[in-house]
Design a protein around this motif. Structure first.
Motif, PDB file in Angstrom:
ATOM      1  N   ARG A 137      -4.065  10.646  -1.073  1.00  0.00           N
ATOM      2  CA  ARG A 137      -3.775   9.438  -0.736  1.00  0.00           C
ATOM      3  C   ARG A 137      -3.809   8.421  -1.908  1.00  0.00           C
ATOM      4  O   ARG A 137      -2.761   7.568  -1.845  1.00  0.00           O
ATOM      5  N   ASP A 138      -4.513   8.878  -2.881  1.00  0.00           N
ATOM      6  CA  ASP A 138      -4.485   7.793  -4.109  1.00  0.00           C
ATOM      7  C   ASP A 138      -3.172   8.005  -4.768  1.00  0.00           C
ATOM      8  O   ASP A 138      -2.766   7.083  -5.320  1.00  0.00           O
ATOM      9  N   VAL A 139      -2.623   9.102  -4.933  1.00  0.00           N
ATOM     10  CA  VAL A 139      -1.606   9.426  -5.512  1.00  0.00           C
ATOM     11  C   VAL A 139      -0.309   8.657  -4.835  1.00  0.00           C
ATOM     12  O   VAL A 139       0.451   8.145  -5.448  1.00  0.00           O
ATOM     13  N   ASP A 140      -0.269   9.084  -3.412  1.00  0.00           N
ATOM     14  CA  ASP A 140       0.724   8.275  -2.612  1.00  0.00           C
ATOM     15  C   ASP A 140       0.667   6.878  -2.811  1.00  0.00           C
ATOM     16  O   ASP A 140       1.664   6.002  -2.858  1.00  0.00           O
ATOM     17  N   ALA A 141      -0.487   6.152  -2.935  1.00  0.00           N
ATOM     18  CA  ALA A 141      -0.578   4.581  -2.873  1.00  0.00           C
ATOM     19  C   ALA A 141      -0.359   4.033  -4.396  1.00  0.00           C
ATOM     20  O   ALA A 141       0.482   3.184  -4.503  1.00  0.00           O
ATOM     21  N   SER A 142      -0.609   4.950  -5.212  1.00  0.00           N
ATOM     22  CA  SER A 142      -0.071   4.450  -6.838  1.00  0.00           C
ATOM     23  C   SER A 142       1.374   4.758  -6.839  1.00  0.00           C
ATOM     24  O   SER A 142       2.100   3.639  -7.472  1.00  0.00           O
ATOM     25  N   ARG A 143       1.925   5.629  -6.128  1.00  0.00           N
ATOM     26  CA  ARG A 143       3.441   5.938  -6.242  1.00  0.00           C
ATOM     27  C   ARG A 143       4.000   4.565  -5.454  1.00  0.00           C
ATOM     28  O   ARG A 143       5.323   4.122  -5.976  1.00  0.00           O
ATOM     29  N   ALA A 144       3.517   4.488  -4.221  1.00  0.00           N
ATOM     30  CA  ALA A 144       3.915   2.987  -3.562  1.00  0.00           C
ATOM     31  C   ALA A 144       4.144   1.860  -4.141  1.00  0.00           C
ATOM     32  O   ALA A 144       4.959   0.918  -4.132  1.00  0.00           O
ATOM     33  N   SER A 145       2.878   1.606  -4.938  1.00  0.00           N
ATOM     34  CA  SER A 145       2.716   0.397  -5.709  1.00  0.00           C
ATOM     35  C   SER A 145       3.719   0.364  -6.902  1.00  0.00           C
ATOM     36  O   SER A 145       4.371  -0.785  -7.232  1.00  0.00           O
ATOM     37  N   TYR A 146       3.757   1.495  -7.470  1.00  0.00           N
ATOM     38  CA  TYR A 146       4.974   1.679  -8.583  1.00  0.00           C
ATOM     39  C   TYR A 146       6.151   1.100  -8.402  1.00  0.00           C
ATOM     40  O   TYR A 146       6.905   0.446  -8.917  1.00  0.00           O
ATOM     41  N   ASP A 147       6.600   1.847  -6.924  1.00  0.00           N
ATOM     42  CA  ASP A 147       7.835   1.889  -6.494  1.00  0.00           C
ATOM     43  C   ASP A 147       8.175   0.109  -6.176  1.00  0.00           C
ATOM     44  O   ASP A 147       9.281  -0.173  -5.942  1.00  0.00           O
ATOM     45  N   GLU A 148       7.202  -0.361  -5.738  1.00  0.00           N
ATOM     46  CA  GLU A 148       7.452  -1.827  -5.409  1.00  0.00           C
ATOM     47  C   GLU A 148       7.696  -2.709  -6.371  1.00  0.00           C
ATOM     48  O   GLU A 148       8.265  -3.913  -6.201  1.00  0.00           O
TER      49      GLU A 148
END
Length: 123
Positions: A111-122
């Motif tokens: 979940r942490d990795v997914d959240a970081s990816r989403a934040s980065y992609d935004e």
């Protein structure tokens, strides 16, 4: 100096040994095959059924590479129809602890990795 740097300096290979092993076990299927063979000797078809999503071709390539690296042994029986079984070698069993630890880390931090990816992609 980190433990990684110290290990590479001692070996004098600049990390080549580490990269070679990580290339093997870091592919899509190798750790899943190793984990599936934990404590079991399986026929090819059983192994394919248990490693969800792997194609016959990819499983063949993966077990051949693991056999070449000394992590998996292949036993062929002269029967009709032919029977082939795979199991971990003693060297392959030494990989189980680190593999399980890595898998547990991946599950715990997914979940942490997914959240970081989403934040980065935004951005």
């Amino acid at each position: 100096m980190t433990a990684y740097e110290k290990t590479c300096l001692i070996r004098g290979d600049g990390g080549r040994a580490v990269r070679a092993v990580l290339d093997r076990i870091g592919d899509t299927w190798s750790l899943l095959v190793v984990a599936t063979l934990d404590g079991e000797r399986l026929r090819f078809s059983e192994l394919q059924q248990r490693v969800s999503g792997i194609s016959q071709r990819m499983l063949t390539r993966t077990v051949r590479q693991l056999e070449r690296d000394g992590l998996v042994s292949r036993t062929s029986y002269g029967e009709v129809p032919p029977r082939v079984e795979y199991e971990l070698t003693p060297l392959g069993r030494t990989l189980l602890g680190p593999a399980v630890a890595l898998a547990e880390w991946a599950v715990a931090h997914n979940r942490d990795v997914d959240a970081s990816r989403a934040s980065y992609d935004e951005r």
